[in-house]
Design a protein around this motif. Structure first.
Motif, PDB file in Angstrom:
ATOM      1  N   ASN A   7       1.028  -1.289   0.266  1.00  0.00           N
ATOM      2  CA  ASN A   7      -0.447  -0.255   0.088  1.00  0.00           C
ATOM      3  C   ASN A   7       0.785   1.171   0.105  1.00  0.00           C
ATOM      4  O   ASN A   7       0.649   2.228  -0.338  1.00  0.00           O
ATOM      5  CB  ASN A   7      -0.837   0.614   0.742  1.00  0.00           C
ATOM      6  CG  ASN A   7      -2.321  -0.433   0.593  1.00  0.00           C
ATOM      7  OD1 ASN A   7      -2.795  -1.354  -0.197  1.00  0.00           O
ATOM      8  ND2 ASN A   7      -2.844  -1.463   1.579  1.00  0.00           N
ATOM      9  N   MET A  11       1.427   3.909  -2.691  1.00  0.00           N
ATOM     10  CA  MET A  11       0.812   5.170  -3.559  1.00  0.00           C
ATOM     11  C   MET A  11       2.009   6.703  -3.855  1.00  0.00           C
ATOM     12  O   MET A  11       2.291   7.619  -4.383  1.00  0.00           O
ATOM     13  CB  MET A  11       0.607   5.830  -1.786  1.00  0.00           C
ATOM     14  CG  MET A  11      -0.757   4.937  -1.671  1.00  0.00           C
ATOM     15  SD  MET A  11      -1.582   5.309  -0.389  1.00  0.00           S
ATOM     16  CE  MET A  11      -0.324   4.103   0.981  1.00  0.00           C
ATOM     17  N   PHE A  15       1.403  10.051  -5.849  1.00  0.00           N
ATOM     18  CA  PHE A  15       1.733  11.325  -5.187  1.00  0.00           C
ATOM     19  C   PHE A  15       2.954  11.307  -5.156  1.00  0.00           C
ATOM     20  O   PHE A  15       3.422  13.103  -5.187  1.00  0.00           O
ATOM     21  CB  PHE A  15       1.360  11.162  -3.483  1.00  0.00           C
ATOM     22  CG  PHE A  15       0.396  10.314  -2.792  1.00  0.00           C
ATOM     23  CD1 PHE A  15      -0.722   9.920  -3.642  1.00  0.00           C
ATOM     24  CD2 PHE A  15       0.149   9.534  -1.591  1.00  0.00           C
ATOM     25  CE1 PHE A  15      -2.099   9.966  -3.618  1.00  0.00           C
ATOM     26  CE2 PHE A  15      -1.178   9.299  -1.028  1.00  0.00           C
ATOM     27  CZ  PHE A  15      -1.952   9.608  -2.455  1.00  0.00           C
ATOM     28  N   GLN A 261       6.582  10.584   3.269  1.00  0.00           N
ATOM     29  CA  GLN A 261       4.884  10.728   3.338  1.00  0.00           C
ATOM     30  C   GLN A 261       4.159  10.183   3.796  1.00  0.00           C
ATOM     31  O   GLN A 261       3.080   9.700   4.703  1.00  0.00           O
ATOM     32  CB  GLN A 261       4.079  11.320   2.188  1.00  0.00           C
ATOM     33  CG  GLN A 261       5.586  13.349   2.491  1.00  0.00           C
ATOM     34  CD  GLN A 261       3.891  14.004   3.359  1.00  0.00           C
ATOM     35  OE1 GLN A 261       4.123  13.600   4.730  1.00  0.00           O
ATOM     36  NE2 GLN A 261       4.797  14.920   2.579  1.00  0.00           N
ATOM     37  N   THR A 262       4.015   8.472   3.679  1.00  0.00           N
ATOM     38  CA  THR A 262       2.765   7.576   3.472  1.00  0.00           C
ATOM     39  C   THR A 262       3.806   6.687   4.370  1.00  0.00           C
ATOM     40  O   THR A 262       2.944   6.358   6.048  1.00  0.00           O
ATOM     41  CB  THR A 262       3.077   6.411   1.905  1.00  0.00           C
ATOM     42  OG1 THR A 262       4.342   6.418   1.912  1.00  0.00           O
ATOM     43  CG2 THR A 262       2.518   7.771   0.693  1.00  0.00           C
ATOM     44  N   THR A 265       2.661   8.582   7.603  1.00  0.00           N
ATOM     45  CA  THR A 265       1.183   8.419   8.078  1.00  0.00           C
ATOM     46  C   THR A 265       0.891   6.859   8.113  1.00  0.00           C
ATOM     47  O   THR A 265      -0.087   7.017   9.365  1.00  0.00           O
ATOM     48  CB  THR A 265       0.086   8.872   6.404  1.00  0.00           C
ATOM     49  OG1 THR A 265       0.547   9.695   6.181  1.00  0.00           O
ATOM     50  CG2 THR A 265      -0.950   8.105   6.750  1.00  0.00           C
ATOM     51  N   GLN A 266       1.249   6.170   8.079  1.00  0.00           N
ATOM     52  CA  GLN A 266       1.089   5.285   8.655  1.00  0.00           C
ATOM     53  C   GLN A 266       1.324   4.686   9.622  1.00  0.00           C
ATOM     54  O   GLN A 266       0.844   3.848  10.868  1.00  0.00           O
ATOM     55  CB  GLN A 266       2.251   3.659   7.948  1.00  0.00           C
ATOM     56  CG  GLN A 266       1.399   3.100   6.164  1.00  0.00           C
ATOM     57  CD  GLN A 266       0.278   2.404   6.469  1.00  0.00           C
ATOM     58  OE1 GLN A 266       0.001   1.571   7.626  1.00  0.00           O
ATOM     59  NE2 GLN A 266      -0.602   2.608   4.529  1.00  0.00           N
ATOM     60  N   GLN A 268       0.546   6.730  11.949  1.00  0.00           N
ATOM     61  CA  GLN A 268       0.130   6.926  12.969  1.00  0.00           C
ATOM     62  C   GLN A 268      -1.257   6.434  12.930  1.00  0.00           C
ATOM     63  O   GLN A 268      -1.158   5.942  13.850  1.00  0.00           O
ATOM     64  CB  GLN A 268      -0.122   9.042  12.007  1.00  0.00           C
ATOM     65  CG  GLN A 268       0.567  10.275  12.495  1.00  0.00           C
ATOM     66  CD  GLN A 268       0.424  11.106  11.489  1.00  0.00           C
ATOM     67  OE1 GLN A 268      -0.855  11.676  12.478  1.00  0.00           O
ATOM     68  NE2 GLN A 268       0.495  12.064  10.943  1.00  0.00           N
ATOM     69  N   SER A 269      -1.546   6.044  11.112  1.00  0.00           N
ATOM     70  CA  SER A 269      -2.834   5.016  11.055  1.00  0.00           C
ATOM     71  C   SER A 269      -2.640   3.920  12.282  1.00  0.00           C
ATOM     72  O   SER A 269      -3.401   3.006  12.585  1.00  0.00           O
ATOM     73  CB  SER A 269      -3.139   4.943  10.503  1.00  0.00           C
ATOM     74  OG  SER A 269      -3.203   5.976   9.271  1.00  0.00           O
ATOM     75  N   MET A 270      -1.511   3.584  12.481  1.00  0.00           N
ATOM     76  CA  MET A 270      -1.291   2.146  12.951  1.00  0.00           C
ATOM     77  C   MET A 270      -0.876   1.871  14.638  1.00  0.00           C
ATOM     78  O   MET A 270      -1.182   1.351  15.316  1.00  0.00           O
ATOM     79  CB  MET A 270       0.556   1.419  13.125  1.00  0.00           C
ATOM     80  CG  MET A 270       0.699   1.163  11.326  1.00  0.00           C
ATOM     81  SD  MET A 270       1.731   0.477  10.747  1.00  0.00           S
ATOM     82  CE  MET A 270       2.803  -0.791  11.100  1.00  0.00           C
ATOM     83  N   GLY A 271      -1.665   3.365  15.475  1.00  0.00           N
ATOM     84  CA  GLY A 271      -1.436   3.638  16.218  1.00  0.00           C
ATOM     85  C   GLY A 271       0.041   3.552  17.461  1.00  0.00           C
ATOM     86  O   GLY A 271      -0.207   3.865  18.534  1.00  0.00           O
ATOM     87  N   TYR A 276       2.832  13.108  16.760  1.00  0.00           N
ATOM     88  CA  TYR A 276       2.126  13.080  15.133  1.00  0.00           C
ATOM     89  C   TYR A 276       3.028  14.059  14.353  1.00  0.00           C
ATOM     90  O   TYR A 276       3.155  14.210  13.590  1.00  0.00           O
ATOM     91  CB  TYR A 276       1.318  13.276  15.416  1.00  0.00           C
ATOM     92  CG  TYR A 276       0.183  14.104  15.636  1.00  0.00           C
ATOM     93  CD1 TYR A 276       0.421  15.799  14.433  1.00  0.00           C
ATOM     94  CD2 TYR A 276      -0.553  14.711  16.846  1.00  0.00           C
ATOM     95  CE1 TYR A 276      -0.212  16.572  14.453  1.00  0.00           C
ATOM     96  CE2 TYR A 276      -0.649  15.735  16.507  1.00  0.00           C
ATOM     97  CZ  TYR A 276      -1.180  17.009  15.881  1.00  0.00           C
ATOM     98  OH  TYR A 276      -1.674  18.330  15.894  1.00  0.00           O
ATOM     99  N   VAL A 280       4.364  14.123  11.360  1.00  0.00           N
ATOM    100  CA  VAL A 280       4.530  14.761  10.541  1.00  0.00           C
ATOM    101  C   VAL A 280       5.808  15.783   9.820  1.00  0.00           C
ATOM    102  O   VAL A 280       5.813  16.292   8.217  1.00  0.00           O
ATOM    103  CB  VAL A 280       3.829  16.060  10.369  1.00  0.00           C
ATOM    104  CG1 VAL A 280       3.472  17.288   9.396  1.00  0.00           C
ATOM    105  CG2 VAL A 280       2.361  15.277  11.120  1.00  0.00           C
ATOM    106  N   TYR A 284      10.870  16.226   5.889  1.00  0.00           N
ATOM    107  CA  TYR A 284      11.483  17.435   5.537  1.00  0.00           C
ATOM    108  C   TYR A 284      12.933  17.132   6.991  1.00  0.00           C
ATOM    109  O   TYR A 284      13.516  17.824   5.607  1.00  0.00           O
ATOM    110  CB  TYR A 284      10.341  18.673   6.285  1.00  0.00           C
ATOM    111  CG  TYR A 284       8.979  18.413   5.728  1.00  0.00           C
ATOM    112  CD1 TYR A 284       8.924  19.197   4.616  1.00  0.00           C
ATOM    113  CD2 TYR A 284       7.682  17.681   6.132  1.00  0.00           C
ATOM    114  CE1 TYR A 284       8.032  19.455   4.278  1.00  0.00           C
ATOM    115  CE2 TYR A 284       6.414  17.866   5.839  1.00  0.00           C
ATOM    116  CZ  TYR A 284       6.594  19.261   4.079  1.00  0.00           C
ATOM    117  OH  TYR A 284       5.725  18.855   4.060  1.00  0.00           O
TER     118      TYR A 284
END
Lengths: 315, 343
Positions: A7, A11, A15, A261-262, A265-266, A268-271, A276, A280, A284
């Motif tokens: 996944n 992306m 992206f 970037q992806t 995001t992963q 964060q989403s995986m807890g 965060y 983010v 950079y």
């Protein structure tokens, strides 16, 4: 785990396209010796014009794909025009390139936002262009998702990378571009028209930045708002340094940045227990770290980058 | 000479462009006895999110109190520009200057000290300000909870997604309320939470949503104006659906197709309340909470999707919960205890 990795990688290509196109355009500018910080503004104008054409025809509803193609072409034309405008300011009038670039950035973002409010109104979306599953290839496990299930503009953008490499390193025009960016006085003495070459590079760079903006509004976010670009033009400028003014390395940088970037995001989403705010920042920070470690290797840098050329002056 | 002419031509073009843009500003008729309200916002009045909600609230209050309010607004006001804009409004005799965003707090507090006879307001904030500063705080954990009930009930994959801007203010409350709502009806549901770090980066919001959708989420939500980007990404999915934090999302094509329900802040109630207070000589020093109990929230199902997606049981569950919120404020007092790392 494999699914998550698939996944993330799938992306990366779609992206990264906007960054890739904008930074390749900026590479042509800088290879010719012109530092264009106005990339963000050109992208904003490209995004607006690109979205305006399909929106004007369909009012936000479905339109034949030809109008999306027209949107891309119009964005490229507007980008080329702004590149030309930047050339007038920095090549003919020899204005300081950094300040002129900031001015162009503000002009582009402000004008795009104003025209958007005037002609469209509030935040609007369009159907944009769909993803294309390449027959047979898209069915290959893992590789199919990662490489062969994206929108047509993404494929074309990546096909343009070897073309950009060929133009820069294998054509007489590419040689002229590198010459005027490295030693414009020598190039001039060899009969190369420095100003004309810089104008041409700026127009090509502007067209690519316009396309990058249109990619965001037509192919990726499929909408326009005043804040759509959100600093991606500046990231594109950084990626040129990151990639040492070489199309393939810039592509690597764009992919790495997008992967970061992806990845964040992963995370964060995986807890995973990780602030965060730091996640983010990760892409950079990565750019800064890589730039720090590679800054000594400046052998490919255009040595006349940022310096206006005046045939009558010795410096 | 050529250079001068070129610069003048460029300035002329730019001036003409921006001159046409300024026509977008609205200005109500002025008259004696009216409360003059100015709104300062960081985005636009039609962003289908945070700023539009306040603008719509003020215009609705104008309809509810005909002839009583004179209104003007300034869009795209960065924090550094807000002070000079507010001073301009003070000079023009405005009674109440609303800076819609917690980022304007310091500016407003400075202005309030400088101009004690003028009322100011900013939010979201639960702080009690000086005597001429109102604050307002949407207790949006309630709307998040309602949307969480819907998402937790309707998910087939047992995975739901949430795209947040930054973890503060009303967005933090909405997001945690959403988590509590999902868990109340579906404790085993996996909840994917990610923040973009921005209120207005629509592209990043769409990227985060795409990431969550590719990880199997089939019910999505998002907070702040950037949520439109996530909704747009959700519209690309053949199966995933959306629950919204703003009723304006229902007016978009993708909202029509994907947004099962949405809630919104009813700032009209806040504005009417502020006008009433100003008329009674109260210039500030209060925090106005917004919740279902005081009419600060509106909730609607999407009529286009209700028959297909909302079962009578689900509808009853939602209505019961709203009734509970309406009966008593502060039902979800433990919203802040939600820890995303435990999801």
């Amino acid at each position: 785990m494999i699914t998550i990795l698939t996944n993330m990688l799938s992306m990366c290509i779609p992206f990264s396209v906007a960054l890739l196109l904008a930074s390749i355009g900026e590479m042509f500018n800088q290879r010719a010796g012109v530092f264009n910080l106005g990339c963000e503004g050109i992208m904003a104008m490209g995004a607006f014009i690109g979205m305006l054409i399909p929106f004007s025809v369909g009012g936000g509803g479905p339109v034949p794909q030809v109008y999306n193609v027209l949107g891309f072409l119009a964005a490229a034309a507007v980008g080329a025009f702004l590149g030309l405008f930047f050339g007038v300011v920095t090549v003919t009038f020899r204005a300081p390139q950094g300040i002129a670039g900031i001015g162009l950035q503000m002009f582009g973002v402000g004008t795009a936002g104003t025209l958007f409010r005037h002609f469209v109104g509030g935040t609007q979306s369009i159907p944009g262009i769909p993803d294309i599953d390449i027959p047979l290839l898209s069915k290959i496990p893992f590789l199919g998702d990662v490489f062969f299930s994206h929108n047509g503009a993404a494929y074309l953008a990546y096909l343009f990378i070897p073309v950009a490499w060929y133009i820069l390193f294998k054509t007489p025009w590419g040689l002229k571009v590198r010459a005027v960016g490295t030693n414009p006085r020598a190039a001039d003495s060899m009969g190369i028209n420095v100003s004309r070459t810089r104008y041409e590079s700026l127009m090509l760079g502007g067209a690519l930045a316009g396309l990058a903006g249109a990619y965001l509004s037509i192919a990726q976010a499929k909408m326009f708002s005043d804040t759509l670009i959100s600093g991606r033009g500046f990231i594109a400028v950084a990626l040129v340094y990151f990639g040492h003014w070489h199309p393939l390395q810039i592509m690597g940088g764009a992919l790495l940045f997008t992967f970061a970037q992806t990845f964040q995001t992963q995370i964060q989403s995986m807890g995973i227990s990780f602030p965060y705010e730091l996640a983010v920042m990760l892409p950079y920070v990565l750019v800064i770290v890589v730039l720090s470690f590679t800054s000594r290797n400046q052998t490919t840098a255009p040595t006349s980058l940022g310096k206006p050329f005046n045939r009558e002056m010795r410096t | 000479m050529k250079k001068l002419l070129t610069i003048m031509l460029a300035l002329l073009i730019a001036t003409s462009l921006f001159a046409s843009g300024s026509k977008e500003s609205a200005s109500a008729d002025s008259g004696d006895g009216k409360i003059k309200i100015a709104l300062i916002i960081e985005n636009t009045i039609d962003d289908k999110g945070w700023c539009q909600a306040m603008h719509d609230g003020i215009t609705q209050a104008m309809e509810q109190l005909p002839g009583k309010i004179e209104y003007n607004y300034s869009e795209k006001m960065a924090v550094v520009d807000a002070g000079s804009m507010a001073r301009q409004y003070v000079a023009e005799g405005y009674d109440l200057i609303i800076a819609h965003g917690a980022q304007y707090k310091n500016t407003i507090l400075e202005m309030a000290e400088e101009y004690p006879d003028v009322s100011f307001a900013f939010g979201t904030s639960s702080e009690i300000g000086p005597e001429n500063v109102f604050t307002y705080m949407p207790e949006s954990e309630e709307t998040g909870y309602i949307n969480g009930i819907i998402a937790g009930t309707l998910t087939k994959a047992n995975i739901v997604g949430l795209v947040g801007p930054v973890d503060s203010g009303d967005a933090a409350r909405y997001n945690r309320g959403y988590v509590l709502g999902v868990q109340s009806v579906n404790p085993d549901c996996k909840i994917l939470v990610a923040h973009t770090g921005s209120f207005s980066d629509y592209v990043k919001s769409s990227e985060v949503a795409t990431s969550q959708l590719s990880n199997g989420a089939d019910m999505m939500t998002g907070s702040s104006q950037q949520a439109i980007g996530a909704l747009r990404a959700t519209a690309e999915s053949p199966t995933a659906m959306w629950v919204g934090q703003d009723l304006a999302q229902l007016t978009t094509p993708e909202g029509q197709a994907k947004c099962i329900a949405a809630s919104s802040y009813d700032y009209a109630a806040v504005i009417v309340s502020l006008v009433d207070k100003l008329e009674n000589g109260i210039k500030g020093g209060e925090c106005i909470p917004m919740n279902f109990n005081n009419g600060g929230f509106i909730f609607e199902f999407n009529p286009a999707l209700e028959a297909e997606w909302v079962t009578p049981e689900l509808k009853a569950k939602v209505e019961d919960q709203i009734a509970a919120f309406q009966a008593s404020a502060g039902v979800l007092a433990d919203w802040a205890s939600v820890d995303y790392s435990t999801l």
